[in-house]
Scaffold this active site. Sequence first.
Site, PDB file in Angstrom:
ATOM      1  N   ASP A 278       0.715  -1.082  -0.150  1.00  0.00           N
ATOM      2  CA  ASP A 278      -0.013   0.116   0.098  1.00  0.00           C
ATOM      3  C   ASP A 278       0.803   1.362   0.169  1.00  0.00           C
ATOM      4  O   ASP A 278       1.643   1.494   0.987  1.00  0.00           O
ATOM      5  CB  ASP A 278      -0.942  -0.024   1.437  1.00  0.00           C
ATOM      6  CG  ASP A 278      -1.967   0.862   1.061  1.00  0.00           C
ATOM      7  OD1 ASP A 278      -2.047   1.663  -0.046  1.00  0.00           O
ATOM      8  OD2 ASP A 278      -2.601   1.181   2.138  1.00  0.00           O
TER       9      ASP A 278
ATOM     10  N   ASP B 298      -2.490   2.252  -6.280  1.00  0.00           N
ATOM     11  CA  ASP B 298      -1.636   2.355  -5.332  1.00  0.00           C
ATOM     12  C   ASP B 298      -1.612   1.153  -4.222  1.00  0.00           C
ATOM     13  O   ASP B 298      -1.021   1.404  -3.256  1.00  0.00           O
ATOM     14  CB  ASP B 298      -1.676   3.691  -4.430  1.00  0.00           C
ATOM     15  CG  ASP B 298      -2.977   4.003  -3.949  1.00  0.00           C
ATOM     16  OD1 ASP B 298      -4.122   3.264  -4.182  1.00  0.00           O
ATOM     17  OD2 ASP B 298      -3.230   4.600  -2.650  1.00  0.00           O
ATOM     18  N   GLU B 299      -2.333   0.121  -4.821  1.00  0.00           N
ATOM     19  CA  GLU B 299      -2.498  -0.859  -3.769  1.00  0.00           C
ATOM     20  C   GLU B 299      -2.588  -2.242  -4.508  1.00  0.00           C
ATOM     21  O   GLU B 299      -3.347  -2.420  -5.479  1.00  0.00           O
ATOM     22  CB  GLU B 299      -3.713  -0.654  -2.765  1.00  0.00           C
ATOM     23  CG  GLU B 299      -3.980  -1.561  -1.847  1.00  0.00           C
ATOM     24  CD  GLU B 299      -5.283  -1.419  -1.118  1.00  0.00           C
ATOM     25  OE1 GLU B 299      -5.564  -1.999   0.004  1.00  0.00           O
ATOM     26  OE2 GLU B 299      -5.883  -0.275  -1.382  1.00  0.00           O
TER      27      GLU B 299
END
Length: 365
Positions: free
Chosen positions: A14, A110-111
Amino acid sequence: MNGEVTYRKIIHIDMDAFYASVEQRDFPEYRGRPLIVGGSPEGRGGVVATASYEARKFGVRSAMPSKTAQRLCPGAIFVFPRFDAYKAVSKHIHEIFHRYTDVIEPLSLDEAYLDVTTDKQAIGSAMEIAKFIKQAIKEELQLTASAGISVNKFVAKIASDMGKPNGLTFIGPSKIEAFMEKLAVEKFHGVGKVTAAKMKAMGLHTGADLRKLSEAEMTQHFGKPGKFYYQIVRGIDDRPVQPGRETKSVSVEDTYQEDLISKETMLDELEILSERLAIRLQRTGLKGRTVTVKFKFHDFTIITRSYSLSELTNDKTGIINTVKTILDKTDLTGKKIRLLGVGLSNFEIPADRKKGTIKGQLKLF
């Protein structure tokens, strides 16, 4: 057979305050200052996409109305998202992931989850792989990421939240049950604020409290998700990491402490939800044709109304205009609204994501 148990090795990566961190990296004048990405405090219905850690100290958080964020942090700098820049960075991050495994399930720009049970470089240690990934992201992109490592997706995701920013947390098989018992119910992913409030009203404050309930009691009190809560509080999560997962719908919703009565108030809230949805869609790069609005009434009955467009969209303005059309055509006379939701479906999946897809959902009404 020697009776040994074989565990999966799952990493959840993350990025830390991703959009804000990219902005602070690219624009030195933003560094060390409270920065809010998404909307404007003057704009109607604007919401926070993400905030820098300097702004989070003031209580600013994602999905918060921009006006509220400005009130909490008067000195904050507001900037509009640059999704093309974030997508380019995300592509580089995934190139780093692929150095170690191709079993990657992206959740957003983003993860992502990574299954490194068998890794390309035969490193063997998920902890070492996570360290290498974090180091590469720092050296090649001048950004930081937090990593959670465990034997399943649920625990890995919780672990990645610990020690942020730049965290690295491993929760091994022998530690999972004790860890879950100490965890506050609101920290369980999948337990929203309304469910958490209901749990606390029942005297359920931690995983240890939840563990006292049977599966039947969990289902009785919390419906279908109750079975999932029963399993996760025991550290049980058999969901595989799913590369190339096909998303069928994306939605956001909110429950209100006071029932909404006027259509004007409903529209204000639907505009906020529409912008949150647009941000989530742009994170995934998905565009769809069918907009759906969900209404839950005071008596807990639910209706949904949908409208299909002639062209694909993930644009805030297009979604809001469609939501307005749906609201105008929906008879809500005498109705009190306790929950609203906005979703998009009927996607055109990008060509590079069609091969080998597995049917799934990001979130369904």
